[in-house]
Design a protein around this motif. Structure first.
Motif, PDB file in Angstrom:
ATOM      1  N   PHE A  24      -6.729  -4.647   0.163  1.00  0.00           N
ATOM      2  CA  PHE A  24      -5.270  -4.729   0.216  1.00  0.00           C
ATOM      3  C   PHE A  24      -4.848  -5.431   1.701  1.00  0.00           C
ATOM      4  O   PHE A  24      -3.573  -5.335   1.810  1.00  0.00           O
ATOM      5  CB  PHE A  24      -4.754  -3.350  -0.204  1.00  0.00           C
ATOM      6  CG  PHE A  24      -4.947  -2.284   0.468  1.00  0.00           C
ATOM      7  CD1 PHE A  24      -4.843  -1.885   1.786  1.00  0.00           C
ATOM      8  CD2 PHE A  24      -5.817  -1.067  -0.239  1.00  0.00           C
ATOM      9  CE1 PHE A  24      -5.074  -0.645   2.423  1.00  0.00           C
ATOM     10  CE2 PHE A  24      -5.944  -0.094   0.112  1.00  0.00           C
ATOM     11  CZ  PHE A  24      -5.713   0.209   1.584  1.00  0.00           C
ATOM     12  N   SER A  25      -5.880  -5.814   2.501  1.00  0.00           N
ATOM     13  CA  SER A  25      -5.443  -6.234   3.813  1.00  0.00           C
ATOM     14  C   SER A  25      -4.854  -7.814   3.659  1.00  0.00           C
ATOM     15  O   SER A  25      -3.944  -8.134   4.711  1.00  0.00           O
ATOM     16  CB  SER A  25      -6.449  -6.285   4.863  1.00  0.00           C
ATOM     17  OG  SER A  25      -7.497  -7.076   4.325  1.00  0.00           O
ATOM     18  N   ALA A 183       3.060   0.579   1.151  1.00  0.00           N
ATOM     19  CA  ALA A 183       3.530  -0.739   1.010  1.00  0.00           C
ATOM     20  C   ALA A 183       2.160  -1.703   1.026  1.00  0.00           C
ATOM     21  O   ALA A 183       2.226  -2.555   0.136  1.00  0.00           O
ATOM     22  CB  ALA A 183       4.474  -1.295   1.818  1.00  0.00           C
ATOM     23  N   VAL A 184       1.537  -1.481   1.974  1.00  0.00           N
ATOM     24  CA  VAL A 184       0.326  -2.610   2.232  1.00  0.00           C
ATOM     25  C   VAL A 184      -0.725  -2.093   0.915  1.00  0.00           C
ATOM     26  O   VAL A 184      -1.310  -3.303   0.562  1.00  0.00           O
ATOM     27  CB  VAL A 184      -0.518  -1.800   3.448  1.00  0.00           C
ATOM     28  CG1 VAL A 184      -1.850  -2.585   3.811  1.00  0.00           C
ATOM     29  CG2 VAL A 184       0.406  -2.112   4.817  1.00  0.00           C
ATOM     30  N   GLN A 185      -0.541  -1.075   0.616  1.00  0.00           N
ATOM     31  CA  GLN A 185      -1.600  -0.836  -0.931  1.00  0.00           C
ATOM     32  C   GLN A 185      -1.016  -1.752  -2.015  1.00  0.00           C
ATOM     33  O   GLN A 185      -1.673  -2.345  -2.585  1.00  0.00           O
ATOM     34  CB  GLN A 185      -1.623   0.596  -1.064  1.00  0.00           C
ATOM     35  CG  GLN A 185      -2.391   1.274  -0.050  1.00  0.00           C
ATOM     36  CD  GLN A 185      -2.680   2.882  -0.571  1.00  0.00           C
ATOM     37  OE1 GLN A 185      -2.091   3.601  -0.062  1.00  0.00           O
ATOM     38  NE2 GLN A 185      -3.542   3.060  -1.503  1.00  0.00           N
ATOM     39  N   GLY A 193      -3.636  -9.957  -7.580  1.00  0.00           N
ATOM     40  CA  GLY A 193      -3.610  -9.914  -8.892  1.00  0.00           C
ATOM     41  C   GLY A 193      -3.582  -8.854  -9.657  1.00  0.00           C
ATOM     42  O   GLY A 193      -4.184  -8.625 -10.883  1.00  0.00           O
ATOM     43  N   ASN A 194      -3.573  -7.759  -8.828  1.00  0.00           N
ATOM     44  CA  ASN A 194      -3.633  -6.480  -9.575  1.00  0.00           C
ATOM     45  C   ASN A 194      -2.552  -5.463  -9.342  1.00  0.00           C
ATOM     46  O   ASN A 194      -2.800  -4.287  -8.721  1.00  0.00           O
ATOM     47  CB  ASN A 194      -4.886  -5.693  -9.180  1.00  0.00           C
ATOM     48  CG  ASN A 194      -5.235  -4.320  -9.708  1.00  0.00           C
ATOM     49  OD1 ASN A 194      -4.888  -4.217 -10.984  1.00  0.00           O
ATOM     50  ND2 ASN A 194      -6.100  -3.692  -9.045  1.00  0.00           N
ATOM     51  N   PRO A 195      -1.226  -5.798  -9.581  1.00  0.00           N
ATOM     52  CA  PRO A 195      -0.112  -4.948  -9.397  1.00  0.00           C
ATOM     53  C   PRO A 195      -0.115  -3.441  -9.999  1.00  0.00           C
ATOM     54  O   PRO A 195      -0.499  -3.658 -11.372  1.00  0.00           O
ATOM     55  CB  PRO A 195       1.237  -5.678  -9.757  1.00  0.00           C
ATOM     56  CG  PRO A 195       0.677  -6.580 -11.002  1.00  0.00           C
ATOM     57  CD  PRO A 195      -0.991  -6.812 -10.305  1.00  0.00           C
ATOM     58  N   TYR A 196       0.307  -2.295  -9.433  1.00  0.00           N
ATOM     59  CA  TYR A 196       0.339  -1.223 -10.056  1.00  0.00           C
ATOM     60  C   TYR A 196       1.514  -0.370 -10.011  1.00  0.00           C
ATOM     61  O   TYR A 196       1.953   0.612 -10.417  1.00  0.00           O
ATOM     62  CB  TYR A 196      -1.096  -0.491  -9.789  1.00  0.00           C
ATOM     63  CG  TYR A 196      -0.717   0.125  -8.131  1.00  0.00           C
ATOM     64  CD1 TYR A 196      -0.154   1.212  -7.820  1.00  0.00           C
ATOM     65  CD2 TYR A 196      -1.407  -0.783  -7.188  1.00  0.00           C
ATOM     66  CE1 TYR A 196      -0.146   1.832  -6.730  1.00  0.00           C
ATOM     67  CE2 TYR A 196      -1.351  -0.226  -5.840  1.00  0.00           C
ATOM     68  CZ  TYR A 196      -0.607   1.110  -5.518  1.00  0.00           C
ATOM     69  OH  TYR A 196      -0.777   1.566  -4.229  1.00  0.00           O
ATOM     70  N   MET A 197       2.535  -0.917  -9.028  1.00  0.00           N
ATOM     71  CA  MET A 197       3.753  -0.159  -8.794  1.00  0.00           C
ATOM     72  C   MET A 197       4.591  -0.906  -7.914  1.00  0.00           C
ATOM     73  O   MET A 197       4.408  -2.016  -7.306  1.00  0.00           O
ATOM     74  CB  MET A 197       3.636   1.166  -7.941  1.00  0.00           C
ATOM     75  CG  MET A 197       3.119   1.324  -6.548  1.00  0.00           C
ATOM     76  SD  MET A 197       3.395   2.427  -5.857  1.00  0.00           S
ATOM     77  CE  MET A 197       5.203   2.477  -5.426  1.00  0.00           C
ATOM     78  N   GLY A 198       5.772  -0.709  -8.055  1.00  0.00           N
ATOM     79  CA  GLY A 198       6.991  -1.156  -6.999  1.00  0.00           C
ATOM     80  C   GLY A 198       8.026  -0.067  -6.627  1.00  0.00           C
ATOM     81  O   GLY A 198       7.729   0.955  -6.936  1.00  0.00           O
ATOM     82  N   VAL A 199       8.959  -0.107  -5.906  1.00  0.00           N
ATOM     83  CA  VAL A 199       9.923   0.368  -5.419  1.00  0.00           C
ATOM     84  C   VAL A 199      11.512  -0.028  -6.061  1.00  0.00           C
ATOM     85  O   VAL A 199      11.848  -0.959  -5.670  1.00  0.00           O
ATOM     86  CB  VAL A 199       9.810   0.935  -3.885  1.00  0.00           C
ATOM     87  CG1 VAL A 199       8.672   1.716  -3.549  1.00  0.00           C
ATOM     88  CG2 VAL A 199      10.067  -0.265  -3.126  1.00  0.00           C
ATOM     89  N   GLY A 200      12.003   0.895  -6.640  1.00  0.00           N
ATOM     90  CA  GLY A 200      13.365   0.618  -6.917  1.00  0.00           C
ATOM     91  C   GLY A 200      14.344   0.425  -5.917  1.00  0.00           C
ATOM     92  O   GLY A 200      15.543  -0.176  -6.260  1.00  0.00           O
TER      93      GLY A 200
END
Length: 368
Positions: A24-25, A183-185, A193-200
């Motif tokens: 994730f760097s 956030a880095v993660q 190409g492997n999204p798993y979350m976001g912040v509202g």
């Protein structure tokens, strides 16, 4: 035999942990993508529960955004203060501001997702941008920058939301460090190409994408997750973009008391249990490699094992991880935390372990 196994475990933890940081760097070393300025109409959605003072700060900043066509949907989520009257005053002065007045009912009592759903239905535009009432955009370019990738097949955009600094506060430093690490993660995973979350607090997606996955219905009864669970369900490597331009950041007010931060993090841990299996395994493996690294290192020194070998592995791991997190902290404007990285990481890992244990016995039940 036991000593040999110990070194194998420590080496395995170091290698695994370093591999994750390399993975994730990408978000730390990549230049921000430049998108064509967005002129498509946008709806900004803000869910406000007892946020009268915060709205007085946020709304003028939203009105000053450099975007040719946008409306602002302010959701009064059953507030008991003067939030509704503040919204009505803004509506009287600015026709682009609309209000959704939510009244609690027995089925969806205190559920932010219910309030957001009503706000999304109120929006007239397909492009939706979300920010919390206690946030501030980093610039008047925030709206244009965050919404720009919403075109063609891109239906979800992930942004970064940090926290304001407070002097001489360990909790504040920990919150800011944990926010950058998270956030880095999640941004790094998305760039792979492997999204798993976001912040509202800084998120955009289309209303079509929202309706295509039936909104929040699959997790409506879960208190949190209007952002991360939605993204975990709807995002793919093909429909998700990342915006890391500093002018597209948002900033929030952090918790100032340990117990309130603890409750907030317990809720986040609870929602992460509902992620897709591959993401739970990946995140769990990353955390396991961290906690076992620290435990093995401490035990190795305590029992007087070959400290030269242990120290060599520890130094290799820290040099690599420090470089990655140093770039990440600089990218997200938290470079002053770089010298304190080892202490903050160690504290965070063991607090996270406590959170997982605590969540087994008690689950938060309402969004506040």
């Amino acid at each position: 035999m036991a000593i040999g196994l110990f070194y194998v475990i420590l080496l395995g933890c170091v290698l695994l942990n370093v591999c994750f940081y390399f993975y994730f760097s990408k978000v730390c070393f990549s230049n921000p993508t430049t998108y064509t300025k967005n002129v498509t109409p946008v709806s900004v959605i803000v869910c406000a529960k007892n946020e009268e003072e915060n709205l007085k700060r946020l709304v003028p900043q939203l009105l000053s955004q450099d975007h040719p066509n946008f409306e602002i949907i302010l959701i009064n989520d059953a507030s008991t203060d003067d939030t509704r009257f503040v919204i009505e005053e803004y509506m009287a002065q600015h026709p682009q501001i609309k209000m959704v007045d939510v009244v609690n009912n027995e089925t969806f009592w205190g559920n932010k997702k219910y309030a957001l759903t009503l706000g999304i239905k109120k929006a007239v535009n397909d492009h939706l941008v979300f920010i919390d009432a206690d946030c501030e955009p980093a610039s008047n370019q925030w709206l244009s920058l965050l919404s720009s990738p919403l075109k063609n097949d891109t239906t979800i955009v992930l942004g970064y939301s940090g926290y304001h600094k407070a002097k001489n506060s360990l909790l504040n430093a920990l919150i800011r460090f944990e926010t950058v690490l998270a956030a880095v993660q999640y941004l790094g995973y998305a760039m792979r190409g492997n999204p798993y979350m976001g912040v509202g607090r800084n998120l955009a997606y289309t209303s079509k994408q929202f309706y295509d996955v039936s909104g929040f219905m699959s997790h409506m009864k879960v208190m949190g997750g209007d952002d991360d669970l939605f993204v975990n369900e709807a995002a793919t490597g093909n429909n998700t973009a990342v915006v890391i331009d500093p002018e597209a950041f948002t900033m929030s007010k952090p918790k100032q008391e340990w117990n309130k931060w603890w409750i907030q993090k317990k809720r986040h841990v609870q929602t992460s249990k509902l992620y897709k299996t591959k993401h739970k395994l990946s995140l769990g493996l990353f955390f396991t490699s961290q906690i076992f690294f620290f435990i093995a290192t401490i035990l190795g020194f305590l029992f007087g094992l070959q400290w030269e070998a242990i120290l060599s592995l520890v130094l290799i791991r820290y040099v690599i991880v420090w470089i990655v997190m140093g770039k990440g902290l600089s990218r997200f404007r938290e470079s002053e935390l770089i010298p304190f990285f080892p202490l903050l990481e160690l504290l965070l890992v063991f607090l996270q372990a406590g959170l997982f244990i605590s969540n087994i016995t008690h689950k938060p039940s309402r969004w506040k």
